[in-house]
Design a protein around this motif. Structure first.
Motif, PDB file in Angstrom:
ATOM      1  N   LEU A 195      51.802 -37.899  56.138  1.00  0.00           N
ATOM      2  CA  LEU A 195      51.161 -37.253  55.858  1.00  0.00           C
ATOM      3  C   LEU A 195      52.276 -36.573  54.914  1.00  0.00           C
ATOM      4  CD1 LEU A 195      49.783 -36.052  59.048  1.00  0.00           C
ATOM      5  CD2 LEU A 195      48.656 -37.636  57.215  1.00  0.00           C
ATOM      6  N   GLU A 196      51.387 -35.606  53.998  1.00  0.00           N
ATOM      7  CA  GLU A 196      51.718 -34.245  53.155  1.00  0.00           C
ATOM      8  C   GLU A 196      51.373 -33.349  53.047  1.00  0.00           C
ATOM      9  OE1 GLU A 196      52.647 -35.903  49.203  1.00  0.00           O
ATOM     10  OE2 GLU A 196      53.103 -37.481  49.337  1.00  0.00           O
ATOM     11  N   PRO A 197      51.784 -32.965  54.359  1.00  0.00           N
ATOM     12  CA  PRO A 197      50.781 -31.747  55.303  1.00  0.00           C
ATOM     13  C   PRO A 197      50.980 -30.400  53.528  1.00  0.00           C
ATOM     14  CG  PRO A 197      52.987 -32.070  56.019  1.00  0.00           C
ATOM     15  CD  PRO A 197      52.870 -33.684  55.004  1.00  0.00           C
ATOM     16  N   ASP A 198      51.758 -30.497  53.157  1.00  0.00           N
ATOM     17  CA  ASP A 198      51.457 -29.816  51.870  1.00  0.00           C
ATOM     18  C   ASP A 198      50.385 -29.520  50.940  1.00  0.00           C
ATOM     19  OD1 ASP A 198      53.979 -28.578  52.763  1.00  0.00           O
ATOM     20  OD2 ASP A 198      55.054 -29.306  51.030  1.00  0.00           O
ATOM     21  N   ARG A 199      50.162 -30.846  50.418  1.00  0.00           N
ATOM     22  CA  ARG A 199      49.296 -30.627  50.361  1.00  0.00           C
ATOM     23  C   ARG A 199      47.672 -30.946  50.757  1.00  0.00           C
ATOM     24  NH1 ARG A 199      50.077 -36.503  46.410  1.00  0.00           N
ATOM     25  NH2 ARG A 199      48.219 -35.370  45.308  1.00  0.00           N
ATOM     26  N   CYS A 200      47.728 -31.068  52.190  1.00  0.00           N
ATOM     27  CA  CYS A 200      46.163 -30.781  52.763  1.00  0.00           C
ATOM     28  C   CYS A 200      45.302 -29.630  52.223  1.00  0.00           C
ATOM     29  CB  CYS A 200      46.389 -31.052  53.998  1.00  0.00           C
ATOM     30  SG  CYS A 200      45.645 -30.598  55.396  1.00  0.00           S
ATOM     31  N   VAL A 201      44.316 -29.437  52.783  1.00  0.00           N
ATOM     32  CA  VAL A 201      43.400 -28.331  52.245  1.00  0.00           C
ATOM     33  C   VAL A 201      42.780 -28.035  53.606  1.00  0.00           C
ATOM     34  CG1 VAL A 201      43.675 -28.844  49.790  1.00  0.00           C
ATOM     35  CG2 VAL A 201      41.793 -29.569  51.103  1.00  0.00           C
ATOM     36  N   GLY A 202      42.851 -28.677  54.575  1.00  0.00           N
ATOM     37  CA  GLY A 202      41.857 -29.161  55.999  1.00  0.00           C
ATOM     38  C   GLY A 202      40.704 -29.102  55.599  1.00  0.00           C
ATOM     39  N   ALA A 203      40.622 -30.300  55.122  1.00  0.00           N
ATOM     40  CA  ALA A 203      38.748 -30.428  54.662  1.00  0.00           C
ATOM     41  C   ALA A 203      38.621 -31.127  56.145  1.00  0.00           C
ATOM     42  CB  ALA A 203      39.120 -31.300  53.381  1.00  0.00           C
ATOM     43  N   ALA A 247      45.558 -23.486  63.869  1.00  0.00           N
ATOM     44  CA  ALA A 247      45.835 -22.022  63.172  1.00  0.00           C
ATOM     45  C   ALA A 247      45.409 -21.781  61.508  1.00  0.00           C
ATOM     46  CB  ALA A 247      47.729 -21.823  63.256  1.00  0.00           C
ATOM     47  N   ASP A 248      46.175 -23.006  61.551  1.00  0.00           N
ATOM     48  CA  ASP A 248      46.227 -23.287  59.826  1.00  0.00           C
ATOM     49  C   ASP A 248      45.101 -24.428  59.517  1.00  0.00           C
ATOM     50  OD1 ASP A 248      47.599 -24.956  60.221  1.00  0.00           O
ATOM     51  OD2 ASP A 248      49.158 -23.994  58.926  1.00  0.00           O
ATOM     52  N   GLY A 249      44.774 -25.003  59.747  1.00  0.00           N
ATOM     53  CA  GLY A 249      44.098 -26.540  59.785  1.00  0.00           C
ATOM     54  C   GLY A 249      44.564 -27.204  58.950  1.00  0.00           C
ATOM     55  N   VAL A 250      45.888 -27.386  59.198  1.00  0.00           N
ATOM     56  CA  VAL A 250      46.849 -28.932  58.652  1.00  0.00           C
ATOM     57  C   VAL A 250      46.483 -29.606  59.590  1.00  0.00           C
ATOM     58  CG1 VAL A 250      48.606 -29.189  57.896  1.00  0.00           C
ATOM     59  CG2 VAL A 250      47.992 -26.561  56.482  1.00  0.00           C
ATOM     60  N   VAL A 251      46.394 -30.738  58.269  1.00  0.00           N
ATOM     61  CA  VAL A 251      46.396 -31.922  59.291  1.00  0.00           C
ATOM     62  C   VAL A 251      48.260 -32.109  60.663  1.00  0.00           C
ATOM     63  CG1 VAL A 251      47.746 -33.437  57.527  1.00  0.00           C
ATOM     64  CG2 VAL A 251      46.120 -34.441  58.559  1.00  0.00           C
ATOM     65  N   PRO A 308      40.479 -35.360  50.163  1.00  0.00           N
ATOM     66  CA  PRO A 308      40.276 -34.878  48.825  1.00  0.00           C
ATOM     67  C   PRO A 308      40.940 -34.722  48.313  1.00  0.00           C
ATOM     68  CG  PRO A 308      39.784 -33.213  50.378  1.00  0.00           C
ATOM     69  CD  PRO A 308      39.531 -34.294  50.880  1.00  0.00           C
ATOM     70  N   ALA A 309      42.517 -34.247  49.441  1.00  0.00           N
ATOM     71  CA  ALA A 309      43.709 -34.140  48.506  1.00  0.00           C
ATOM     72  C   ALA A 309      44.539 -35.140  48.359  1.00  0.00           C
ATOM     73  CB  ALA A 309      44.233 -32.935  49.742  1.00  0.00           C
ATOM     74  N   GLN A 310      44.260 -36.395  49.101  1.00  0.00           N
ATOM     75  CA  GLN A 310      45.532 -37.393  48.926  1.00  0.00           C
ATOM     76  C   GLN A 310      46.337 -37.190  49.804  1.00  0.00           C
ATOM     77  OE1 GLN A 310      46.137 -38.538  44.858  1.00  0.00           O
ATOM     78  NE2 GLN A 310      44.149 -39.253  44.804  1.00  0.00           N
ATOM     79  N   ALA A 311      46.076 -36.549  51.048  1.00  0.00           N
ATOM     80  CA  ALA A 311      47.986 -36.054  51.994  1.00  0.00           C
ATOM     81  C   ALA A 311      48.026 -37.001  52.912  1.00  0.00           C
ATOM     82  CB  ALA A 311      47.204 -34.478  52.557  1.00  0.00           C
ATOM     83  N   ILE A 312      47.126 -38.474  52.899  1.00  0.00           N
ATOM     84  CA  ILE A 312      47.562 -39.199  53.478  1.00  0.00           C
ATOM     85  C   ILE A 312      47.930 -40.880  53.068  1.00  0.00           C
ATOM     86  CG2 ILE A 312      46.504 -41.274  55.549  1.00  0.00           C
ATOM     87  CD1 ILE A 312      44.021 -38.659  55.621  1.00  0.00           C
ATOM     88  N   LEU A 313      48.883 -40.930  53.123  1.00  0.00           N
ATOM     89  CA  LEU A 313      49.595 -42.476  52.498  1.00  0.00           C
ATOM     90  C   LEU A 313      49.848 -43.540  53.384  1.00  0.00           C
ATOM     91  CD1 LEU A 313      52.272 -40.435  50.434  1.00  0.00           C
ATOM     92  CD2 LEU A 313      50.452 -41.388  49.906  1.00  0.00           C
TER      93      LEU A 313
END
Ligand code: SF4
Length: 77
Positions: free
Chosen positions: A5-13, A29-33, A56-61
């Protein structure tokens, strides 16, 4: 398969949790993956790829066994 994961990119969708709730969760708390299972069973492979594709954030590799994470099947742009 290996998931990174790249949690910094996650927008909590939350698409990842809807696609594969056995593998992904979101921080209350913040919805981050959050990654529940970095090496899920074969039966979940399709759901994990769906999650990566829908993010949508391409946060999952996603990498198949023997490959570097993100080297072959990252999210489809
Ligand atoms: S789908 Fe992507 S942006 Fe949405 S919660 Fe999951 S990792 Fe974060």
């Amino acid at each position: 398969m290996k998931i990174t994961l790249e949690p910094d990119r996650c927008v909590g969708a939350g698409h990842c949790v809807l696609s594969a709730p056995e593998v992904f969760d979101q921080d209350e708390a913040d919805g981050v993956v959050l990654l529940l299972d970095p090496d899920p069973a074969e039966a979940l492979v399709g759901a994990v790829h769906e999650a990566a594709d829908l993010c949508p954030a391409q946060a999952i590799l996603v990498a198949e066994a023997g490959a570097e994470a993100g080297a072959d099947t990252g999210p489809v742009a």
